[in-house]
Design an enzyme around this catalytic site. Structure first.
Site: not given
Ligand code: NAD
Length: 364
Positions: A142, A189, A221, A245, A249
């Site tokens: 980001y 990852k 994942d 992030d 959620d």
């Protein structure tokens, strides 16, 4: 105690929910003899309308000079088509970067009274959900270099982390785990990304300082899948900006509603923290007195705990929320069977939910 709190009401339901959090803070002040002063800070869509800038420097300065900062939410369709530098989200990144709040703590806790609002089967949530997601907030993709080729046919964003950035966020994760169930899961990852491999190396090194903490690693994942398969396996999840992030959620929805989850963004302790519900500005329900204010109210509790070290007062808010839920009061998003809740006279709006928390707090 006298404290000055910067209020960024923001856009959409931001002002609706911040108003209720302020009501609750005022009732804490009354009950425990504190004085909270508030100063208004304009950021996000409203700041674009007023100053053509989502976060003017003077507004950031107001935050930096406050003892703590409470944010509602920013953004909305009105500003969706502006160029990237003029979008409301720029205010969020500017606040996080400007306030140097690199650690985002997002507790995903399922209130037992709201088990039925979780989309997961009863047997999966039988042992509850109580996860603390520690998300790195001022680095990674980001904030990395980004761009677009002149012909507009390709675009890029860069995930880059320094050892120092990884170390300081993982320390927050390990220290939080010390006060909880002593388990840290680092989500990455590492089978694909070199930045993730650096996270693993740093995590293994830091782990030596926290031998009593169990450390494990999961690919993102798999972590997304494990959250719905067996959420009670998690205690603290420590991860990068983008993975945090997304996973927070997901975790929030597992607990019932995004309208319930608070967050704290903390730096090295030398400046104020930033407290905000994890939901967005929910333009679809703004100004209708139906938004759930509990995430904003619980964010105020985190402010009392982390910035002002007022643990009893923070617990008083959390207990008040708990007893309001025990009594069956529900906003629309957590009502379950809406008609039944309405018929029982337990369906309340934003303001009434805030009032209920205030009276539970003052009367307990
Ligand atoms: P959102 O969180 O605003 O809304 C998602 C869904 O959840 C909507 O159906 C909404 O009605 C519901 N919801 C959210 N908060 C609720 C609450 N307190 N009570 C009841 N229901 C609630 O996410 P979105 O729709 O993806 O984004 C809307 C806007 O918010 C966008 O402009 C986005 O950029 C912005 N946004 C801001 C923040 C922030 O300020 N921190 C975070 C996320 C999104």
């Amino acid at each position: 105690m006298n404290k000055e709190i910067a209020l960024i009401r923001g856009d959409g339901i931001g002002p609706d929910v911040v108003e209720e959090a302020v009501k609750v803070l005022n009732s804490v002040a009354k009950k425990y003899n504190h004085v909270f002063f508030y100063k208004e800070v304009i950021a996000g869509g409203r700041a674009i309308d007023m100053f053509n800038n989502p976060l003017p420097k003077e507004q950031l300065e107001l935050c930096l000079n406050a003892d703590s900062v409470l944010l509602g939410a920013v953004g909305g369709p009105k500003w969706d088509n502006l160029e990237q530098n003029l979008r409301p989200e720029k205010a969020l990144l500017g606040l996080r970067g400007g306030m140097k709040v690199f650690a985002n703590l997002r507790p995903a806790h399922m209130f037992p009274q709201l088990k039925s609002a979780s989309p997961l089967k009863d047997e999966i949530i039988a042992s509850g959900i109580d996860i603390l997601i520690v998300r790195e907030l001022t680095g990674g993709i980001y904030f990395g270099e980004k761009g677009m080729s002149p012909d507009g046919n390709s675009a890029w964003d860069t995930e880059m982390y320094s050892k120092k950035e990884i170390e300081r966020i993982l320390k927050v994760g390990f220290e939080a785990a010390e006060k909880r169930c002593k388990k840290v899961t680092v989500v990455d990852k590492a089978n694909i990304l070199s930045s993730s491999r650096l996270w693993r190396t740093v995590a293994e090194n830091i782990h030596r300082e926290y031998p009593e903490i169990e450390l494990n690693f999961l690919y993102v994942d798999n972590a997304a899948m494990q959250l719905v398969r067996n959420p009670s396996q998690f205690d603290v999840i420590a991860t990068s900006n983008m993975f945090g992030d997304i996973l927070s959620d997901e975790a929030s929805q597992l607990t019932g509603s995004i309208g319930l989850l608070a967050s704290a963004s903390l730096g090295d302790g030398s400046g104020p923290g930033l407290y905000e519900p994890i939901h967005g500005s929910a333009p679809d329900i703004a100004g209708k007195n139906i938004a759930n204010p509990l995430a904003a109210i619980l964010s105020a509790a985190l402010m009392l705990r982390y910035d002002f070290k007022l643990e009893d007062e923070a617990l008083a808010i959390e207990n008040a929320v708990n007893s309001v839920l025990d009594e069956g009061w529900r906003t629309l998003d957590i009502a379950g069977n809406v008609e039944k809740t309405r018929a029982l006279g337990k369906l309340v709006g934003t303001k009434e939910m805030g009032d209920r928390v205030v009276s539970a707090l003052l009367n307990n």
